[in-house]
Structures are given as structure tokens and as C-alpha cells.
Design an enzyme around this catalytic site. Sequence first.
Site, PDB file in Angstrom:
ATOM      1  N   SER A   1      -5.621   8.397   7.683  1.00 32.78           N
ATOM      2  CA  SER A   1      -6.956   8.051   7.205  1.00 32.78           C
ATOM      3  C   SER A   1      -7.794   9.293   6.941  1.00 32.78           C
ATOM      4  O   SER A   1      -7.458  10.114   6.096  1.00 32.78           O
ATOM      5  CB  SER A   1      -7.625   7.105   8.206  1.00 32.78           C
ATOM      6  OG  SER A   1      -8.811   6.559   7.695  1.00 32.78           O
TER       7      SER A   1
ATOM      8  N   ASP B   1     -12.347   8.475   1.971  1.00 31.68           N
ATOM      9  CA  ASP B   1     -11.499   9.307   2.815  1.00 31.68           C
ATOM     10  C   ASP B   1     -10.080   9.291   2.257  1.00 31.68           C
ATOM     11  O   ASP B   1      -9.843   8.783   1.156  1.00 31.68           O
ATOM     12  CB  ASP B   1     -11.550   8.817   4.267  1.00 31.68           C
ATOM     13  CG  ASP B   1     -11.067   7.382   4.420  1.00 31.68           C
ATOM     14  OD1 ASP B   1     -10.984   6.664   3.415  1.00 31.68           O
ATOM     15  OD2 ASP B   1     -10.760   6.981   5.557  1.00 31.68           O
TER      16      ASP B   1
ATOM     17  N   ASP C   1      -7.320   7.658   2.752  1.00 29.39           N
ATOM     18  CA  ASP C   1      -6.617   6.420   2.417  1.00 29.39           C
ATOM     19  C   ASP C   1      -7.539   5.372   1.814  1.00 29.39           C
ATOM     20  O   ASP C   1      -7.122   4.234   1.587  1.00 29.39           O
ATOM     21  CB  ASP C   1      -5.914   5.854   3.646  1.00 29.39           C
ATOM     22  CG  ASP C   1      -6.875   5.391   4.728  1.00 29.39           C
ATOM     23  OD1 ASP C   1      -7.997   5.928   4.799  1.00 29.39           O
ATOM     24  OD2 ASP C   1      -6.507   4.490   5.512  1.00 29.39           O
TER      25      ASP C   1
ATOM     26  N   ASP D   1      -9.937   3.548   2.873  1.00 33.76           N
ATOM     27  CA  ASP D   1     -10.482   2.379   3.558  1.00 33.76           C
ATOM     28  C   ASP D   1     -11.970   2.573   3.829  1.00 33.76           C
ATOM     29  O   ASP D   1     -12.700   1.608   4.033  1.00 33.76           O
ATOM     30  CB  ASP D   1      -9.717   2.059   4.844  1.00 33.76           C
ATOM     31  CG  ASP D   1      -9.784   3.156   5.896  1.00 33.76           C
ATOM     32  OD1 ASP D   1     -10.147   4.303   5.559  1.00 33.76           O
ATOM     33  OD2 ASP D   1      -9.450   2.870   7.068  1.00 33.76           O
TER      34      ASP D   1
END
Length: 439
Positions: A92, A230, A232, A234
Site C-alpha cells: 500500500s 498511494d 495501490d 486504495d
Amino acid sequence: MFGTSGIRGTIGEEVTGALALAVGRALASSGYERVVVGRDVRESGRILRDALTAGLRECGADVVDVGVVSTPTLARNVAPLEADAGVVITASHNPAADNGIKLWLPSGKAFGLDERRAIEARIDADDYDLRTWNDLGSLERDEHAADRHLEALRRSVSLETEPSVVVDVGNGTGAITASVLSSLGCDVLTLNGQPDGSFPGRPSEPNEETLGALMAVVERTNAVVGIAHDGDADRMVAVDETGSFVPKDVLLALFARGSALEGERVAAPVDTSLAVEDALTAIGASLTRTKVGDVYVAERATEPDVVFGGEPSGAWIWPDETLCPDGPLAACKLIESIETHGPLSTQAAGVETYPIRRRSVRVDDPETVVERIEAQVLAEYERVDTLDGVRVDTGDGWFLLRASGTEPVVRVSAEARATSRAEELTAEATAIVDDAVSD
């Protein structure tokens, strides 16, 4: 092994190919017969994916590899691909040296505590259902996961204008945001759009300190908003049309207020600002507090009168769409809000904010320290909530002490309606931590 955001740590230390192999074996041996697997842009993800996929297949599970995708793309493809679970290889917002593993259910919700404990127990016991040569799982590749996600995003919003938008991908997997906004008619400029797991453009975590380039570009153009993700995607944070970073608590208040009607609830963790609660109270809605972690917010969002869930970290959940934090969806919703309700700077100015302080104290054993803190605080204060850590309501403010689920630290949060009181509460809370560490 598992924190609130799955497994995460430094490659070659906490996170290895052997661990990924074990997780794959445990998943398949626990009855997850068809599993979707994807990864973010980190090079180490190739190794972890190969090991995890091998573990799944040698215990009989069929694997669908969707390649390099954002975490919400992976989570939102588990059900359409008729799988029992999904796995994304990602750390992440963590630095490039880290990687991790996060598990997803077909509902779009991350594995909860019971599911995580079951996998961890099987790994600890080395209890795997290894198959014979003629009973191994299959491997197929699916190249349409991003297309499915993009189409779902297009259905979620409707834009009548063609605003200019700047999207800072952060060298991660968030390019789908630029794609969907372009398809909706926006004039999109991207920053740090080249996928690169070393994150050369800026650190993976988007915040006011790391988004200087985005703020400068938005300020100098006619963009109505700047969007940043960020690694990834999410998470989603924003810069208003003047180039100013929108505080995450303010963004949470805006999303909450825009999603809830009178009598409805919004889910947010125990470290959420009073600004969110006040914004909801003003429209007859209410805030329901959860443990920190998007999985806990998602669990609360399954309740019928909870219409939105969010975290000050930048994770936003619309349960009617999906139970996973979806940064690209949040970007679309924010631009729709700007078109409907006016400039983001004006909307943000309408949220009354209070001084809030957040810091971390590094300790060797956070859980033990917080146990000591709880005993002390319960003896000294009247209004104490132990849902997640120890939260003290002082009437004119609050402070929270909790063990991090991802790092060896105790998180200290404090807020009050006056700056001097916020500083006092922060000092008071930090002193409690120091006392507990020294015992």
C-alpha cells in the site's frame, strides 16, 4: 502475522517467498477453491506472487492471475470472476523496501479477524492439504479486471461538464483514475504516471508534505481539483483548486455529509475528528465509531442504515458500490460533488475544524503498553472507551492511545475545540504512554 491491513513488512525480513507460499497453501487448504491474485508495481511482488500462486495450486486451488492492478480493482473482481477469495500483493502506502499480502472476500470486504486467525493458525500448525500430481490447481490469466472496474466507476457517477483535473498517480497503480475521468469527459493531466515500485516521483504515501508538485501544478492551471493516490490506489487525497491540500478529516466530513440523509449513519474509526461528528449532526445524521482499519469500517458499513464509511487515512467506502476502499471511486465522487456543490475550497471552508494532534511513540511491545495504559486510565478518568485502544472523552476534547496494527508504535491522537487545550491533552496523553513504558 496479520495486522489490520493484512501482512506487511520489509522484504527479506518479515515478508518472504516462504511466507507467501505458506499463505497460499493455507488459503487453499481452508477451502478457498478459486482465488484471484494481483499485485502492485513493486518488483518484489513478482516473487511473492509466484510463491503464493504455487502454494495455492499445490493444495488444489485454481488461480486467476489479473496482473498488476490497484487494490480496489482486485477486490472488485473477486465476485465477477466467481472466486472464493482474492489476494493482492502490496504494501500500500509503505516504502519501496516493504511488501505485503492482503486477502479479500467476494463481498469486496477484506478478511475479518476470524478469517485471518484461521489462516494464521493453519500456517502456525503447518497444516496443509498438499495434493498429488494429478489433483493440482489450475492457472489462468485474466486481462480484463481493470476494464470491469472502470465500467463500474463509469456507472457510479454522472458529469455534465468537462472539468480539468490533475491526477498524481505516484508511480503506483492508480492510472485507472485518469482513465475513467478521461472517459467521463474530463481534461486530465497526470503526474508520476510511470509505474515504478521504487517510487521515484514521491513517497508512496500521499500527504501535504509529499504532494508539493501536485499542489504547484493545480495552483498554476485551471484544474478544479488535484487527486493523489498511494501505491495501490486504495487511498485518495485531494488538493483544492487553489493548490491547497484538503485536510483528510475535512475530506471525510465532506464525503460523510454528502452521502448521509437525516436518520442515517456514517462509520468512521475512533480517531476521527469532531469535525465529522458536527457535520453530520447538523443534517440530522450520526457517526458510529469503529476500530481503526478499513476492514472494521467495512464491517460496520454492512449495517442497513450505514451509507458511507471512511478513515482519516484517506480510505473511503460507499457500501452500495463496494465494501473495499476505492480511491478511484472516491476521485469520481469528489469531482461529481464539485460539479454539484461548487469549488472544493468553498466546500472545505464550510467545515468547522478543530486542532487535532497525531503522533507515534515507538515501543518494543505496543499491546502490553496499551494494556498498562488501559488499567491506569480506567482508574483515573470517567468517560473511557476501550473499543480500540483507550479513548478518553474530557468534555472539551478527547485523546486516544492505541497500539498500531502495522508498526511497533503506540498511536497518540488528541483533539479539542481550542488549540491550547489540544496541546495540553497531547502532552497529557504522551505522558501516560511514557509512564506505561517506564513501568
